[in-house]
Design a protein around this motif. Structure first.
Motif, short mmCIF file in Angstrom:
data_model
loop_
_atom_site.label_atom_id
_atom_site.label_comp_id
_atom_site.label_asym_id
_atom_site.label_seq_id
_atom_site.Cartn_x
_atom_site.Cartn_y
_atom_site.Cartn_z
N SER A 1 1.65 8.40 -2.51
CA SER A 1 0.48 8.69 -1.70
C SER A 1 0.91 9.27 -0.35
N TRP B 1 3.01 6.85 1.59
CA TRP B 1 4.41 6.83 1.17
C TRP B 1 5.16 8.04 1.73
N GLY C 1 1.90 1.85 -3.36
CA GLY C 1 0.76 2.11 -4.24
C GLY C 1 0.43 0.96 -5.17
N PHE D 1 4.07 5.87 -8.18
CA PHE D 1 2.89 6.39 -7.49
C PHE D 1 3.34 6.92 -6.12
N THR E 1 -3.59 10.17 -4.58
CA THR E 1 -2.26 9.75 -5.04
C THR E 1 -1.80 10.63 -6.19
N GLU F 1 0.83 -1.20 0.00
CA GLU F 1 0.00 0.00 0.00
C GLU F 1 0.87 1.26 0.00
N LEU G 1 -3.12 0.34 -6.13
CA LEU G 1 -3.74 1.33 -7.01
C LEU G 1 -3.29 1.19 -8.46
N LYS G 2 -2.33 0.29 -8.70
CA LYS G 2 -1.77 0.15 -10.04
C LYS G 2 -2.53 -0.90 -10.83
#
Length: 248
Positions: A186, A189, A45, A184, A170, A42, A48-49
Motif C-alpha cells: 500500500s 508501505w 497490510g 500486499f 493496495t 497497517e 486488509l488480509k
C-alpha cells in the motif's frame, strides 16, 4: 598548537561536520517519527488480509508419495511439502531443490493430478478472495523481473501485480507458480520503504545495515559529538574557574 588555535580548529570541523551530518540526522528523525507513529500491521497490510482457511475435507487425500514418484522428485531434495487450498480446491504445494534452483509443483490433493500455474483470471480471483474489503480492480500487471528498489523485490517471479482502488488502495502480488498471495503493498508501505532506505542509507538495496556510508556517518557523528563536548569544556567559564582555583 595553542589552546586558542585548537579551539578554532575544533570549532571549524565541528561546524562543517554538524552541517553535513545534520541533514542525515534530520532524515533519521523524520523516519523514526514515522516508524513510531504508524501501525506496523497497517503498513504490512494485515488489516486488509482475509484469513486463509483450508476447506473441510470429506474425501480421502492422495498420498504425496504417489506424485513424488510420478514426477521423479527425490525425497531428500524436498524443502517444504504443505497442504493448502487454491480457490477452494485442496492442493499439495511441493518446493524442492533441483540443480541448485528452487522449484515448485502444485498437485491436486484429491486426484494426484498436476495443477498448472495460475492463469490471470485465477490470480485475480485469488486476490479478490484474499482482500478483506470490497474495492474496484484498477490494474493487472504480469511481472517477470523486479529490481533492487522494486516493492516486490526478493520474492518469487513471475508474479501478477493486482491493484485495487479505494478503500483498499493496495497492490496484491500473486505468484502463479506457488499459487498463493505473496504480499500486499500500500501507499503506507511505500512511504515506510522509502524512509527505511534513508534510515539505513543503503541506496542500492535498502536493507544492508553494514554498508560503508552508514558506517562512515556513524564515525563522523561520534567525532562531532566528541568535538562538541571538547568545545564545551574548553570554552566553559565554569571549567576555567575551577582550573584557575586548582592552580592557586
Amino acid at each position: 598548537m595553542t589552546k586558542r588555535e585548537f579551539i578554532q580548529f575544533n570549532r571549524k570541523w565541528h561546524r562543517y561536520l554538524g552541517a553535513i551530518l545534520g541533514i542525515q540526522f534530520f532524515l533519521w528523525t523524520i523516519g523514526g517519527l514515522y516508524f513510531s507513529w504508524t501501525n506496523i500491521d497497517e503498513i504490512r497490510g494485515d488489516h486488509l488480509k482475509k484469513k486463509h482457511i483450508l476447506p473441510s475435507l470429506n474425501d480421502t487425500l492422495v498420498s504425496p508419495s504417489q506424485f513424488l514418484l510420478k514426477e521423479n522428485i527425490p525425497k531428500d531434495s524436498i524443502l517444504t511439502l504443505e497442504l493448502t487450498s487454491i480457490l477452494n480446491d485442496p492442493i499439495y504445494r511441493i518446493v524442492y531443490n533441483s540443480g541448485g534452483e528452487r522449484k515448485v509443483v502444485l498437485t491436486h490433493a484429491l486426484t494426484g493430478e498436476l495443477k498448472k500455474p495460475l492463469s490471470e483470471n485465477e490470480a485475480v480471483q485469488m486476490a479478490k478472495e484474499g482482500l478483506a474489503v470490497d474495492a474496484p480492480l484498477t490494474e493487472v500487471t504480469y511481472l517477470t523481473e523486479s529490481g533492487k528498489h522494486h516493492e516486490y523485490r526478493g520474492r518469487p517471479l513471475p508474479a501478477y501485480a493486482i491493484t485495487f482502488g479505494e478503500p483498499a488502495n493496495t497492490t496484491v502480488y500473486v505468484s502463479p507458480e506457488y499459487g498463493s498471495i505473496q504480499t500486499f503493498r500500500s501507499n503506507k508501505w511505500r512511504a515506510f520503504d522509502f524512509l527505511w532506505m534513508l534510515h539505513t542509507m543503503d541506496y542500492e538495496g535498502r536493507d544492508n545495515f553494514n554498508n560503508l556510508l552508514l558506517r562512515a556517518f556513524a564515525v563522523f557523528g561520534l567525532f562531532t559529538i566528541l568535538s562538541g563536548f571538547t568545545l564545551f569544556v574548553l570554552t566553559s567559564k565554569r571549567f576555567s574557574r575551577k582550573k584557575h582555583k586548582f592552580r592557586k
